[in-house]
Scaffold this motif. Structure first.
Motif, PDB file in Angstrom:
ATOM      1  N   PRO A  31       0.807  -1.228   0.000  1.00 55.74           N
ATOM      2  CA  PRO A  31       0.000   0.000   0.000  1.00 55.74           C
ATOM      3  C   PRO A  31       0.838   1.277   0.000  1.00 55.74           C
ATOM      4  CG  PRO A  31      -0.252  -1.190   2.084  1.00 55.74           C
ATOM      5  CD  PRO A  31       0.577  -2.043   1.186  1.00 55.74           C
ATOM      6  N   ASP A  32       1.979   1.285   0.678  1.00 49.91           N
ATOM      7  CA  ASP A  32       2.827   2.477   0.687  1.00 49.91           C
ATOM      8  C   ASP A  32       3.494   2.697  -0.673  1.00 49.91           C
ATOM      9  OD1 ASP A  32       2.150   3.086   3.303  1.00 49.91           O
ATOM     10  OD2 ASP A  32       3.788   1.888   4.124  1.00 49.91           O
ATOM     11  N   PRO A  38       1.947   6.913  -8.137  1.00 48.01           N
ATOM     12  CA  PRO A  38       1.367   7.888  -9.064  1.00 48.01           C
ATOM     13  C   PRO A  38       2.223   9.135  -9.306  1.00 48.01           C
ATOM     14  CG  PRO A  38      -0.293   7.138  -7.513  1.00 48.01           C
ATOM     15  CD  PRO A  38       1.023   6.606  -7.037  1.00 48.01           C
ATOM     16  N   VAL A  39       3.082   9.509  -8.367  1.00 46.94           N
ATOM     17  CA  VAL A  39       3.918  10.696  -8.553  1.00 46.94           C
ATOM     18  C   VAL A  39       5.305  10.370  -9.097  1.00 46.94           C
ATOM     19  CG1 VAL A  39       2.680  12.050  -6.824  1.00 46.94           C
ATOM     20  CG2 VAL A  39       4.718  10.762  -6.148  1.00 46.94           C
ATOM     21  N   MET A  40       5.591   9.100  -9.296  1.00 46.14           N
ATOM     22  CA  MET A  40       6.912   8.727  -9.805  1.00 46.14           C
ATOM     23  C   MET A  40       7.215   9.330 -11.179  1.00 46.14           C
ATOM     24  SD  MET A  40       8.637   7.373  -7.475  1.00 46.14           S
ATOM     25  CE  MET A  40      10.043   7.016  -8.519  1.00 46.14           C
ATOM     26  N   PRO A  41       6.249   9.404 -12.117  1.00 48.53           N
ATOM     27  CA  PRO A  41       6.577  10.055 -13.396  1.00 48.53           C
ATOM     28  C   PRO A  41       7.004  11.518 -13.225  1.00 48.53           C
ATOM     29  CG  PRO A  41       4.595   8.742 -13.633  1.00 48.53           C
ATOM     30  CD  PRO A  41       4.932   8.767 -12.160  1.00 48.53           C
ATOM     31  N   GLU A  42       6.398  12.214 -12.285  1.00 48.61           N
ATOM     32  CA  GLU A  42       6.783  13.608 -12.030  1.00 48.61           C
ATOM     33  C   GLU A  42       8.172  13.684 -11.402  1.00 48.61           C
ATOM     34  OE1 GLU A  42       5.121  17.466  -9.565  1.00 48.61           O
ATOM     35  OE2 GLU A  42       3.722  15.874 -10.095  1.00 48.61           O
ATOM     36  N   ILE A  43       8.439  12.811 -10.444  1.00 51.74           N
ATOM     37  CA  ILE A  43       9.770  12.765  -9.818  1.00 51.74           C
ATOM     38  C   ILE A  43      10.819  12.453 -10.880  1.00 51.74           C
ATOM     39  CG2 ILE A  43      11.238  11.464  -8.226  1.00 51.74           C
ATOM     40  CD1 ILE A  43       8.716  11.151  -6.423  1.00 51.74           C
ATOM     41  N   GLU A  44      10.512  11.509 -11.730  1.00 48.59           N
ATOM     42  CA  GLU A  44      11.434  11.130 -12.808  1.00 48.59           C
ATOM     43  C   GLU A  44      11.678  12.315 -13.747  1.00 48.59           C
ATOM     44  OE1 GLU A  44      11.874   7.440 -15.986  1.00 48.59           O
ATOM     45  OE2 GLU A  44      10.014   7.681 -14.860  1.00 48.59           O
ATOM     46  N   ALA A  45      10.634  13.026 -14.121  1.00 43.19           N
ATOM     47  CA  ALA A  45      10.758  14.173 -15.033  1.00 43.19           C
ATOM     48  C   ALA A  45      11.574  15.302 -14.404  1.00 43.19           C
ATOM     49  CB  ALA A  45       9.376  14.684 -15.427  1.00 43.19           C
ATOM     50  N   GLN A  46      11.486  15.471 -13.092  1.00 47.88           N
ATOM     51  CA  GLN A  46      12.216  16.539 -12.406  1.00 47.88           C
ATOM     52  C   GLN A  46      13.687  16.197 -12.185  1.00 47.88           C
ATOM     53  OE1 GLN A  46       9.923  17.056  -8.814  1.00 47.88           O
ATOM     54  NE2 GLN A  46       8.505  18.486  -9.784  1.00 47.88           N
ATOM     55  N   GLN A  95       6.242  12.587  -2.002  1.00 43.81           N
ATOM     56  CA  GLN A  95       6.982  13.133  -3.128  1.00 43.81           C
ATOM     57  C   GLN A  95       8.068  14.081  -2.632  1.00 43.81           C
ATOM     58  OE1 GLN A  95       4.535  15.013  -6.070  1.00 43.81           O
ATOM     59  NE2 GLN A  95       6.259  15.604  -7.343  1.00 43.81           N
ATOM     60  N   GLY A  96       7.741  14.904  -1.656  1.00 43.81           N
ATOM     61  CA  GLY A  96       8.714  15.846  -1.111  1.00 43.81           C
ATOM     62  C   GLY A  96       9.907  15.160  -0.475  1.00 43.81           C
ATOM     63  N   GLN A  97       9.665  14.083   0.252  1.00 38.24           N
ATOM     64  CA  GLN A  97      10.761  13.353   0.892  1.00 38.24           C
ATOM     65  C   GLN A  97      11.688  12.720  -0.150  1.00 38.24           C
ATOM     66  OE1 GLN A  97       8.170  10.851   3.248  1.00 38.24           O
ATOM     67  NE2 GLN A  97       8.948  11.775   5.153  1.00 38.24           N
ATOM     68  N   VAL A  98      11.094  12.147  -1.181  1.00 40.13           N
ATOM     69  CA  VAL A  98      11.905  11.519  -2.233  1.00 40.13           C
ATOM     70  C   VAL A  98      12.716  12.590  -2.950  1.00 40.13           C
ATOM     71  CG1 VAL A  98      11.845  10.218  -4.395  1.00 40.13           C
ATOM     72  CG2 VAL A  98      10.341   9.558  -2.498  1.00 40.13           C
ATOM     73  N   GLN A  99      12.091  13.730  -3.252  1.00 38.91           N
ATOM     74  CA  GLN A  99      12.815  14.794  -3.940  1.00 38.91           C
ATOM     75  C   GLN A  99      13.927  15.362  -3.065  1.00 38.91           C
ATOM     76  OE1 GLN A  99      12.352  15.667  -7.296  1.00 38.91           O
ATOM     77  NE2 GLN A  99      14.361  16.500  -6.792  1.00 38.91           N
ATOM     78  N   GLU A 100      13.688  15.481  -1.789  1.00 41.76           N
ATOM     79  CA  GLU A 100      14.732  15.956  -0.862  1.00 41.76           C
ATOM     80  C   GLU A 100      15.920  14.997  -0.860  1.00 41.76           C
ATOM     81  OE1 GLU A 100      15.047  16.430   3.928  1.00 41.76           O
ATOM     82  OE2 GLU A 100      13.290  17.356   2.978  1.00 41.76           O
TER      83      GLU A 100
END
Length: 107
Positions: A31-32, A38-46, A95-100
């Protein structure tokens, strides 16, 4: 995002080659993982400096053990054969934690 076929640790190093790779360890039943997926494509694009690779935890259970990845979703970054960082635990990640985490790698 590429999907990693079943492989061992040496095959992974060969697969990575000289690229900067972010391994995303996940599983369909988690579940986590479904929360962050769903936000992985955005993280990947950034983060175009990295090639993002999905690693199915169940398909690559031996590889997870070899890399000490016991919780998912988790992220392990490589620059060529060298591991350069990891965000590995069993906690839900935003998403913020992964981007950080990624920002700290490229700083």
């Amino acid at each position: 995002m590429e999907k990693l076929p079943k492989m061992d640790q040496q095959e992974l190093i060969d697969y990575i080659g000289k690229r900067k790779v972010m391994l995303f360890f996940s599983a369909d039943w988690c579940p986590d993982c479904r929360f962050i997926k769903p936000v992985m494509p955005e993280i990947e694009a950034q983060n175009p400096d990295f090639v993002f690779v999905y690693v199915d935890r169940d398909e690559n259970i031996d590889l997870c053990g070899a890399l000490d990845v016991y919780g998912i979703p988790s992220f392990v970054a490589f620059d060529g054969a060298q591991e350069i960082g990891r965000f590995v635990n069993k906690d839900r990640k935003t998403q913020g934690q992964v981007q950080e985490f990624i920002d700290e790698l490229v700083a």
